[in-house]
Design an enzyme around this catalytic site. Structure first.
Site, PDB file in Angstrom:
ATOM      1  N   HIS A   1       0.831  -1.207   0.000  1.00 54.29           N
ATOM      2  CA  HIS A   1       0.000   0.000   0.000  1.00 54.29           C
ATOM      3  C   HIS A   1       0.870   1.264   0.000  1.00 54.29           C
ATOM      4  CE1 HIS A   1      -2.941   2.742   2.383  1.00 54.29           C
ATOM      5  NE2 HIS A   1      -3.067   2.947   1.096  1.00 54.29           N
TER       6      HIS A   1
ATOM      7  N   GLU B   1       2.256   1.932  -3.407  1.00 56.69           N
ATOM      8  CA  GLU B   1       1.222   2.519  -4.282  1.00 56.69           C
ATOM      9  C   GLU B   1       1.178   4.041  -4.106  1.00 56.69           C
ATOM     10  OE1 GLU B   1      -2.631   4.077  -3.368  1.00 56.69           O
ATOM     11  OE2 GLU B   1      -2.906   1.954  -2.897  1.00 56.69           O
ATOM     12  N   HIS B   2       1.392   4.528  -2.895  1.00 57.31           N
ATOM     13  CA  HIS B   2       1.472   5.977  -2.652  1.00 57.31           C
ATOM     14  C   HIS B   2       2.761   6.558  -3.238  1.00 57.31           C
ATOM     15  CE1 HIS B   2      -1.637   7.117   0.516  1.00 57.31           C
ATOM     16  NE2 HIS B   2      -1.882   5.836   0.305  1.00 57.31           N
TER      17      HIS B   2
ATOM     18  N   GLU C   1      -4.614   7.975   6.635  1.00 58.33           N
ATOM     19  CA  GLU C   1      -5.644   7.160   5.971  1.00 58.33           C
ATOM     20  C   GLU C   1      -6.096   6.032   6.898  1.00 58.33           C
ATOM     21  OE1 GLU C   1      -6.108   4.635   1.788  1.00 58.33           O
ATOM     22  OE2 GLU C   1      -4.212   5.581   2.283  1.00 58.33           O
TER      23      GLU C   1
END
Length: 976
Positions: free
Chosen positions: A69, A72-73, A150
């Site tokens: 994750h 992905e950022h 997040e």
């Protein structure tokens, strides 16, 4: 309802865009012409691309949870060819585009859209993230904070908490047990302690998994296929291919074949809700996509008509809703298992009888197993799905390419477009095999209720969910292990009379028009009509707004109105369900000034559904048990609204701005005092006596249409804010939640269409710099956005930051918003003619593009009807206004809002954390924690003082006292 939709993974990255109109019935996002973010998402048929990589959080290293994750950022933060950190976002914003990404268990998806003219260049910029991303070390610490924020925003979500707890039940070392989100602890603090080089591991992960042979790509644009193929070859040919085998977890099947699975788990939820989830873990079903056995079963489980589980539970007043099936997210379906779950929202009485509810579920499953698969029902579902597929409306390009690139990972080439939508072949053996596994001894039970507080001594590691685990009571286990009786009231659904068979397009019986025309207009209402001669599909949309001055008379009336709409929907649920599953959709919405009825679908059988709704409205009845059930539920609903910082922030802001508005807190106070079924019937009588109806009919109908048998204001009057800064600071009503929200609002006043367009342009200029300054550089939070505000016709703009009290206090966040506005003012002063023209052109292009499907056109026209403005050519007028706006005007417009006479209102919802001087952290005595309630009191606001950082702001500690002295603007509509 059957649960079948594909949704994004929980760990979605990329800048969020949030916006909504502030008054009336909230139209869908695409209907609000002043909402820039949503225009860019829905209104413009742009070129789009999506890329799916067959790697996700299952591949996270054991010592770096959340790495997939996080990567992905990170790949978005500049490339060797285009090194600017937010360069791609800036390019897209400049040319009316958007982008996003999401990380699932076994896949990661990236997507963007942009004006067609700039598609080739955008593709090149985007491809560089997969060819040579920068991922500079300096950016790592900052972007970890975005990932952490997040995660913090997700922590109060009961659905995410349930997922994490459920994953923890998997066998040790199975990837389902991994913490896929990642946070500051797993990606920054622990790696430092263990001397793990996160930067190097990120690069290693990218090199190992971001390989061309793991990727599928979908592009959509109006170029020729040859041109698109040429571009793709040119742009993507340098994506590295490491030729290593794909990640493969298919040998890790039966992860939940453990002693801890077939148990009852009691959970303390964040929201006030009673909910039961019965879950089975099956072998992976993805390979059975041509039969779709779980879809067939979920259709029957989720049925709401006579003989269904929910029908019986509703009759007993034990349940409000039921969802069954598999959502096709990576959590629900991957190469190691497929889930089949049934989630039931229980009433207070249903919670007390939850064992009986479980028994009813098991009885229904046993009935399905005994009767076996039914070809008639399968073919009925098949026909409904085929109708929907063959007459489907176009979807937004960015959503379409996202779906197709994922399908390319799942299905053979010939089924890329249809594999997830059609039921290809009836195979009773395949269905029977799946059904045979859905037995009581293989089921997991999760029971959520606030009543469990104080009895749950276990705590899930990542989301802090309190739960207990227990064996099923012996009596019930023995009963379910034997050959228990079927329930005679349960039976399969009858043949569906609502399935459309006539798809002919009706000839026009009136002149074609570009905009709706009024075909009925009298003292009781008016009806607008537009024949569809553009999309040419056998579907229609019908909408009515039943306005009454009674609704806003008092908080009690608003509560009774909410109960009325809930009971009306409850009374309709069973008779109208067949229509619902046959793609005749209806929705009843309790708007702020009226009851909104929306109906859409194949026009052949649409009048049947509309007549059904009208009959139930005319002959409204309320059983005392049903009234009590919804009164109790509304107490929970209002509570659950108020514990969300963003909802509380909106409630406070509009309570200040809109005269005679009743807040959700006042509605909560009213319902807690107690109302009766007699109060409801008296209210309904007075409501019907004072109704004014507005309607819109669009699509494949003729103009001879039977309408439902004192004009009511559809707006509030708005206060004129004083010409100095004001601050309203309240404590979050979600006890212990770290999330805070800061919104800084600037009021412009009563303005015409030209100024609204000017504000839209200003916010469009502001979007990327705001994201770059407040999120990327200052790392204040995951959600950071400017918004164009239309509050009952009064213009303004705002900037919102969602942050955490464990990291920043809200006063500090506001000073950073102020710093951004200063820097943005300098940026505007130095704005080049070229940059100004580029942004104007981008906004014009957004407004010029045709609607993707009939629903978009209907949404725009309905917005004009529901706000009683009727400017159906608003987009064209805005385009003409944009062509005349000058750079000097735009700069001057911003500076007007920044001078000493600006009308500024700041609203802070303050979370719980050390930065707000709350006592948090440290060792907590478990026994003490079990004795004190985690549910706060939501019936009143707690106002907080400001720190010296905001000394220039006047504090609002009594909203009514503050607003009572202010001037009210007259009612205002944006007509010219």
């Amino acid at each position: 309802m059957p649960q079948t939709s594909k949704v994004n993974s929980s760990a979605a990255g990329g800048p969020g865009q949030v916006s909504a109109p502030d008054h009336g019935e909230p139209p869908p996002p695409q209907a609000e012409p002043r909402d820039l973010a949503n225009i860019s998402k829905f209104r413009y048929r742009r070129s789009a691309a999506a890329l799916c990589i067959s790697v996700g959080s299952f591949s996270d290293p054991e010592d770096l949870p959340g790495l997939a994750h996080f990567l992905e950022h990170m790949v978005f933060m500049g490339s060797e060819k285009y090194p600017a950190e937010n360069g791609f976002d800036a390019f897209l914003k400049k040319h009316g585009g958007s982008d996003n990404a999401s990380t699932d268990c076994e896949r990661t998806i990236f997507q963007f859209d942009v004006q067609r003219k700039y598609f080739r260049e955008a593709l090149d910029r985007w491809a560089q993230f997969f060819i040579c991303p920068l991922m500079i070390e300096d950016a790592i610490d900052r972007e970890v904070e975005a990932v952490d924020s997040e995660y913090q925003l997700a922590r109060p979500s009961d659905s995410h908490r349930k997922e994490m707890l459920f994953g923890s039940l998997a066998r040790p070392k199975h990837p389902m047990g991994k913490f896929c989100w990642g946070n500051a602890q797993t990606l920054k603090h622990e790696p430092r302690e263990k001397q793990i080089n996160t930067y190097q591991r990120l690069r290693d992960f990218w090199k190992r998994y971001y390989s061309a042979h793991y990727m599928t790509l979908t592009v959509q644009s109006k170029e020729t296929l040859n041109t698109l193929e040429e571009w793709v070859r040119e742009v993507f040919s340098k994506v590295p291919n490491n030729a290593q085998p794909r990640p493969d977890f298919s040998d890790l099947q039966d992860p939940f074949d453990t002693p801890t699975f077939n148990k009852l788990y009691r959970i303390v939820p964040v929201r006030k809700v009673h909910a039961l989830t019965v879950t089975w873990a099956l072998p992976p079903q993805g390979k059975q996509y041509r039969v779709k056995p779980l879809h067939y079963i979920s259709w029957l489980i989720g049925h709401e008509g006579a003989g269904s589980i929910l029908s019986l539970l509703r009759k007993k007043c034990w349940a409000l809703a039921l969802f069954g099936g598999n959502s096709e997210t990576g959590f629900d379906q991957n190469t190691t298992y497929s889930i089949f779950s049934i989630s039931i929202t229980l009433t207070d009485e249903g919670f007390q009888n939850f064992h009986q509810v479980v028994h009813l579920v098991f009885q229904y499953m046993k009935m399905l197993q005994t009767l076996g698969p039914q070809q008639r029902i399968y073919e009925e579902i098949q026909k409904i799905e085929a109708n929907e597929f063959h007459y489907q409306e176009q979807t937004d390009p960015i959503e379409y390419v996202e779906n197709i690139c994922e399908n390319m990972q799942l299905f053979p080439k010939e089924d890329f477009l249809t594999g997830d939508q059609l039921m290809f072949e009836y195979n009773p053996e395949v269905i029977s095999l799946a059904l045979a596994l859905l037995t009581p001894e293989r089921a997991n039970l999760l029971l959520l209720s606030p009543e469990h507080e104080g009895y749950c001594s276990h705590k899930e590691k990542w989301f802090g969910t309190n739960y207990s685990m227990e064996d099923l009571p012996e009596e019930w286990a023995r009963r379910w292990a034997g050959d228990f009786d079927l329930n005679p009231d349960l039976h399969l659904p009858a043949e569906n009379k609502f399935i459309a068979t006539d798809f002919t397009l009706k000839p026009s019986d009136c002149p074609d028009t570009e905009v709706p025309v009024r075909i009925v207009n009298n003292e009781r209402g008016c009806l607008w009509f537009k024949k569809d001669n553009k999309f040419k599909i056998p579907k229609a949309y019908v909408r009515f707004n039943l306005l009454s001055p009674m609704i806003q008379k008092s908080p009690e009336n608003l509560v009774l109105f909410d109960i009325f709409v809930n009971i009306l929907a409850h009374n309709l649920a069973e008779p109208a369900y067949e229509a619902d599953v046959a793609q005749l959709e209806y929705k009843l919405i309790a708007g702020e000034h009226g009851l909104v009825i929306r109906v859409k679908g194949f026009n052949h059988k649409l009048p049947l559904l509309l007549n059904l709704i009208v009959d139930h409205l005319a002959d409204f009845t309320a059983e005392p048990g049903v009234f009590n059930m919804f009164a109790e539920q509304l107490k929970k609903t209002y509570f659950n609204i108020l514990i969300k910082p963003e909802r509380l922030g909106k409630d406070v802001r509009l309570l200040i701005l809109e005269h005679c508005r009743w807040s959700v807190i006042q509605k909560y106070q009213a319902i807690m005092k107690g109302l009766t079924v007699d109060d409801l019937m008296t209210f309904v009588s007075s409501l019907k006596a004072q109704l004014y109806t507005e309607g819109l009919v669009q699509g494949n109908f003729t103009s001879t249409f039977k309408r439902l048998s004192v004009e009511v204001p559809v707006l509030f009057r708005v206060v004129e804010l004083p010409q100095k800064p004001h601050l309203c600071k309240v404590k979050s009503l979600n006890k212990g939640d770290a999330n805070s929200e800061v919104t800084v609002y600037y009021q412009s006043g009563l303005k015409n269409l030209r100024e609204h367009t000017l504000m839209e342009l200003l916010v469009m200029h502001m979007e990327e710099p705001c994201f770059d300054f407040l999120r990327t550089k200052e790392t204040l939070g995951y959600q950071v956005y400017p918004t164009c505000r239309n509050t009952s016709g009064v213009l303004g703009f705002s900037i919102t930051v969602e942050t955490q009290a464990t990291k920043f206090n809200t006063d500090y966040v506001e000073t950073k918003i102020e710093e951004f506005l200063v820097s943005f003012g300098e940026k505007m002063t130095n704005l080049t003619d070229e940059a100004f023209k580029t942004q104007v052109t981008a906004l014009i292009k957004l407004k010029e593009c045709e609607d993707t499907h009939l629903g978009e056109e209907v949404d725009r026209n309905w917005f004009e009807v529901v706000t009683q403005q009727y400017v159906f050519d608003r987009l064209n007028r805005e385009i003409e206004a944009l062509k005349l706006i000058t750079k000097a005007e735009l700069v001057s417009w911003f500076m007007e809002h920044r001078d000493t006479t600006s009308k500024k209102l700041s609203v802070h919802v303050v979370g719980f954390g050390e930065e707000e001087n709350d006592q948090v952290g440290g060792e907590v005595d478990q026994d003490q924690a079990l004795k004190t309630s985690s549910y706060g009191e939501v019936s009143k606001l707690t106002f907080l003082p400001a720190s010296p950082m905001l000394a220039d702001a006047t504090l609002i500690n009594d909203i009514r006292a503050f607003t009572s002295s202010l001037t009210l603007y007259p009612y205002h509509k944006i007509l010219k």
